[in-house]
Design a protein around this motif. Structure first.
Motif, PDB file in Angstrom:
ATOM      1  N   THR A 155       0.735  -1.037  -0.173  1.00  0.00           N
ATOM      2  CA  THR A 155       0.299  -0.251   0.475  1.00  0.00           C
ATOM      3  C   THR A 155       1.017   1.408   0.271  1.00  0.00           C
ATOM      4  O   THR A 155       2.227   0.739   0.633  1.00  0.00           O
ATOM      5  CB  THR A 155      -1.026   0.024   1.298  1.00  0.00           C
ATOM      6  OG1 THR A 155      -0.225   0.765   2.056  1.00  0.00           O
ATOM      7  CG2 THR A 155      -1.505  -1.451   1.346  1.00  0.00           C
ATOM      8  N   GLU A 157       0.727   5.856   0.562  1.00  0.00           N
ATOM      9  CA  GLU A 157       0.035   7.112   0.569  1.00  0.00           C
ATOM     10  C   GLU A 157       0.332   7.822  -0.396  1.00  0.00           C
ATOM     11  O   GLU A 157      -0.007   9.341   0.260  1.00  0.00           O
ATOM     12  CB  GLU A 157      -0.556   6.774   2.074  1.00  0.00           C
ATOM     13  CG  GLU A 157       0.497   7.778   2.910  1.00  0.00           C
ATOM     14  CD  GLU A 157      -0.106   7.190   4.585  1.00  0.00           C
ATOM     15  OE1 GLU A 157      -1.117   8.024   4.386  1.00  0.00           O
ATOM     16  OE2 GLU A 157       0.041   7.481   5.422  1.00  0.00           O
ATOM     17  N   VAL A 181      -3.377   4.359  -2.101  1.00  0.00           N
ATOM     18  CA  VAL A 181      -4.509   4.819  -1.189  1.00  0.00           C
ATOM     19  C   VAL A 181      -4.336   6.676  -1.424  1.00  0.00           C
ATOM     20  O   VAL A 181      -4.954   7.078  -0.811  1.00  0.00           O
ATOM     21  CB  VAL A 181      -3.909   4.682   0.397  1.00  0.00           C
ATOM     22  CG1 VAL A 181      -3.912   5.167   1.735  1.00  0.00           C
ATOM     23  CG2 VAL A 181      -3.275   3.203   0.471  1.00  0.00           C
ATOM     24  N   LYS A 187      -8.641  10.620   1.151  1.00  0.00           N
ATOM     25  CA  LYS A 187      -7.226  10.782   2.033  1.00  0.00           C
ATOM     26  C   LYS A 187      -5.965  11.848   0.955  1.00  0.00           C
ATOM     27  O   LYS A 187      -6.178  12.988   1.862  1.00  0.00           O
ATOM     28  CB  LYS A 187      -6.404   9.769   1.632  1.00  0.00           C
ATOM     29  CG  LYS A 187      -4.257   9.609   1.959  1.00  0.00           C
ATOM     30  CD  LYS A 187      -4.263  11.044   0.528  1.00  0.00           C
ATOM     31  CE  LYS A 187      -1.910  10.813   1.664  1.00  0.00           C
ATOM     32  NZ  LYS A 187      -1.419  11.329   1.315  1.00  0.00           N
ATOM     33  N   ASN A 365      -7.782   4.577   6.011  1.00  0.00           N
ATOM     34  CA  ASN A 365      -7.433   3.934   4.058  1.00  0.00           C
ATOM     35  C   ASN A 365      -6.793   3.223   4.695  1.00  0.00           C
ATOM     36  O   ASN A 365      -6.915   1.561   3.479  1.00  0.00           O
ATOM     37  CB  ASN A 365      -7.423   5.210   3.883  1.00  0.00           C
ATOM     38  CG  ASN A 365      -8.691   5.315   2.826  1.00  0.00           C
ATOM     39  OD1 ASN A 365      -9.414   4.845   1.993  1.00  0.00           O
ATOM     40  ND2 ASN A 365      -8.781   6.911   2.887  1.00  0.00           N
ATOM     41  N   GLN A 366      -5.232   3.089   4.905  1.00  0.00           N
ATOM     42  CA  GLN A 366      -3.747   2.156   4.779  1.00  0.00           C
ATOM     43  C   GLN A 366      -4.501   0.893   5.801  1.00  0.00           C
ATOM     44  O   GLN A 366      -4.394  -0.055   5.398  1.00  0.00           O
ATOM     45  CB  GLN A 366      -2.789   2.825   5.760  1.00  0.00           C
ATOM     46  CG  GLN A 366      -2.266   4.338   4.952  1.00  0.00           C
ATOM     47  CD  GLN A 366      -0.654   3.977   4.499  1.00  0.00           C
ATOM     48  OE1 GLN A 366      -1.317   2.642   4.145  1.00  0.00           O
ATOM     49  NE2 GLN A 366      -0.003   3.760   3.706  1.00  0.00           N
ATOM     50  N   ALA A 369      -6.896  -0.948   3.567  1.00  0.00           N
ATOM     51  CA  ALA A 369      -6.345  -1.369   1.967  1.00  0.00           C
ATOM     52  C   ALA A 369      -5.728  -2.742   2.400  1.00  0.00           C
ATOM     53  O   ALA A 369      -5.814  -3.343   1.344  1.00  0.00           O
ATOM     54  CB  ALA A 369      -5.487  -0.724   1.834  1.00  0.00           C
ATOM     55  N   ILE A 387      -8.339   2.365  -4.243  1.00  0.00           N
ATOM     56  CA  ILE A 387      -9.076   2.322  -2.780  1.00  0.00           C
ATOM     57  C   ILE A 387     -10.931   2.011  -2.943  1.00  0.00           C
ATOM     58  O   ILE A 387     -11.674   2.927  -4.165  1.00  0.00           O
ATOM     59  CB  ILE A 387      -9.462   3.270  -1.609  1.00  0.00           C
ATOM     60  CG1 ILE A 387      -7.442   2.984  -0.984  1.00  0.00           C
ATOM     61  CG2 ILE A 387     -10.254   2.883  -0.492  1.00  0.00           C
ATOM     62  CD1 ILE A 387      -7.384   2.074  -0.579  1.00  0.00           C
TER      63      ILE A 387
END
Length: 425
Positions: A155, A157, A181, A187, A365-366, A369, A387
């Motif tokens: 993942t 971000e 992400v 995000k 989200n992390q 994910a 996502i």
């Protein structure tokens, strides 16, 4: 301090800092209700049981809650720093001492130590990688090909990391799925814009204690991070100039009320320069040469390559530390240029990074994910994956609910109308 045992290995500055770290982690948790719900569910469901996971992140109070969520979910997880200056040493100590999470991160670690920690992470033989900037993923592909078959996915971000992953895929070397992400609405709309905007100016003010009102601030790049930074700088009374290479983003900056000029024109005008592009040497010697005496430059992009510091050093006769995280370069001409945070992320080098309220959504989200990768093991093609929209919206719904804010829902008639083409005017 380094320690080795059959149960736990770690490398942090000082375990005695743990009590302070715990206080600060708990304080951050007050504004992270979405991730707290995920922590509680993970503790019941154990989605990562039997899996090894490594997280290469900024080791902050907010990241601590992500690490705790992963451990609650049953992961055999370790944490390393994604940037030499972004570690909060008390947080690292607390995660080791109070939560039993192996951490390899020390604020100010040199490049050799940073690289060694990346290798330690890969020695963990991960099934899942959480990356900030894709350094661990790049090292895996370049140096640990034999471990790739064990990878369920990664993942990412950061904007910088997504750019690197796209390049890996285009070169045919990204042979496993990667969750994007960074581009989740919950995000980048919030973390990049409001988080970066506030924390960048926080870092600048802590490093310099300058008054921004009346200063000319040049924001280099008008992506989501640039938008937030420009907005907050204007709110503090600065006269903001934006530089861009993308015509659409440049038009947006103009219509948002900012002056847009090439860097060659901005360089002589700026009192403060903030880079947020994710690219290399967007401020370089030709710009230093025409800057005002005492102009300040800093970076809020992921890597420290946005400002050409090697060229600046080569053309300087002296470098002086004038404040914490503030260096004055005396040029051969006698003029000085002030560099903040050694050109690294100023919001983490000199401040505490993003407020926990926005990182609540980013780290939700992390965590989700990672769960998505596990649930879809063997089903996802190599390359970048977004996502799922339903996950993104659920995070937004939970955040609103935690804030005590409720929104309307469609009536059956409205749902029918939105799914029909026969009803017109």
């Amino acid at each position: 301090m380094t320690a080795t045992s059959t149960l736990l290995k770690y490398e942090v500055k000082d375990l005695s800092l743990a009590p302070m770290g715990k206080q600060r982690i708990e304080w951050a948790g007050r504004e992270m209700p979405v991730l707290r719900q995920i922590q509680d569910r993970f503790a019941q469901e154990k989605p990562f049981a039997g899996l090894r996971l490594i997280a290469c992140c900024h080791v902050t109070t907010e990241t601590a809650h992500l690490a705790i969520a992963l451990k609650n979910g049953g992961a055999d997880a370790i944490l390393i720093a994604s940037n030499p200056l972004s570690t909060q040493d008390d947080v690292a100590a607390c995660l080791v001492a109070d939560y039993g999470i192996p951490v390899f991160a020390i604020k100010g670690e040199d490049s050799e130590t940073y690289s060694r920690h990346v290798q330690i992470a890969l020695d963990h033989k991960p099934h899942i990688i959480i990356d900030d900037g894709s350094d661990v993923t790049a090292a895996l592909i370049q140096e640990r090909q034999h471990q790739i078959p064990d990878i369920i996915g990664t993942t990412e971000e950061t904007t910088t990391g997504i750019v690197r992953l796209k390049a890996m895929f285009n070169d045919g070397v990204l042979t496993f799925p990667a969750m994007n992400v960074n581009d989740a609405d919950t995000k980048h709309f919030f973390d990049n814009r409001y988080g970066t905007g506030q924390s960048t100016l926080d870092g600048i003010i802590r490093a310099t204690n300058v008054l921004l009102a009346g200063k000319t601030a040049v924001v280099v790049g008008y992506g989501w991070c640039g938008k937030g930074t420009a907005l907050r700088a204007r709110g503090m009374g600065a006269n903001v100039i934006v530089t861009e290479i993308d015509p659409i983003k440049a038009i947006e900056a103009v219509m948002d009320g900012f002056r847009v000029v090439p860097m060659s024109e901005a360089a002589p005008q700026g009192d403060l320069f903030i880079t947020v592009t994710g690219n290399k040497h967007v401020i370089r010697q030709e710009h230093f040469d025409v800057m005002k005496d005492g102009a300040m430059v800093c970076n809020s992009g992921h890597f420290d390559i946005e400002i050409d510091l090697k060229s600046l050093a080569a053309n300087s006769t002296e470098v002086k530390q004038v404040r914490n995280f503030t260096q004055q370069y005396i040029l051969k001409s006698g003029k000085s240029i002030v560099v903040l945070g050694e050109g690294r992320l100023i919001n983490l080098a000199a401040a505490e990074g993003h407020p926990s309220a926005v990182m609540d959504m980013s780290f939700a989200n992390q965590a989700l994910a990672c769960e998505y990768l596990v649930k879809n093991k063997g089903k996802l093609a190599p390359g970048l994956h977004s996502i799922p929209v339903e996950v993104d919206k659920e995070i937004g719904r939970l955040k609103l609910e935690a804030m005590g804010i409720y929104i309307d829902t469609l009536t059956p008639e409205q749902i029918e109308y939105m799914n029909s083409w026969t009803s017109g005017t």
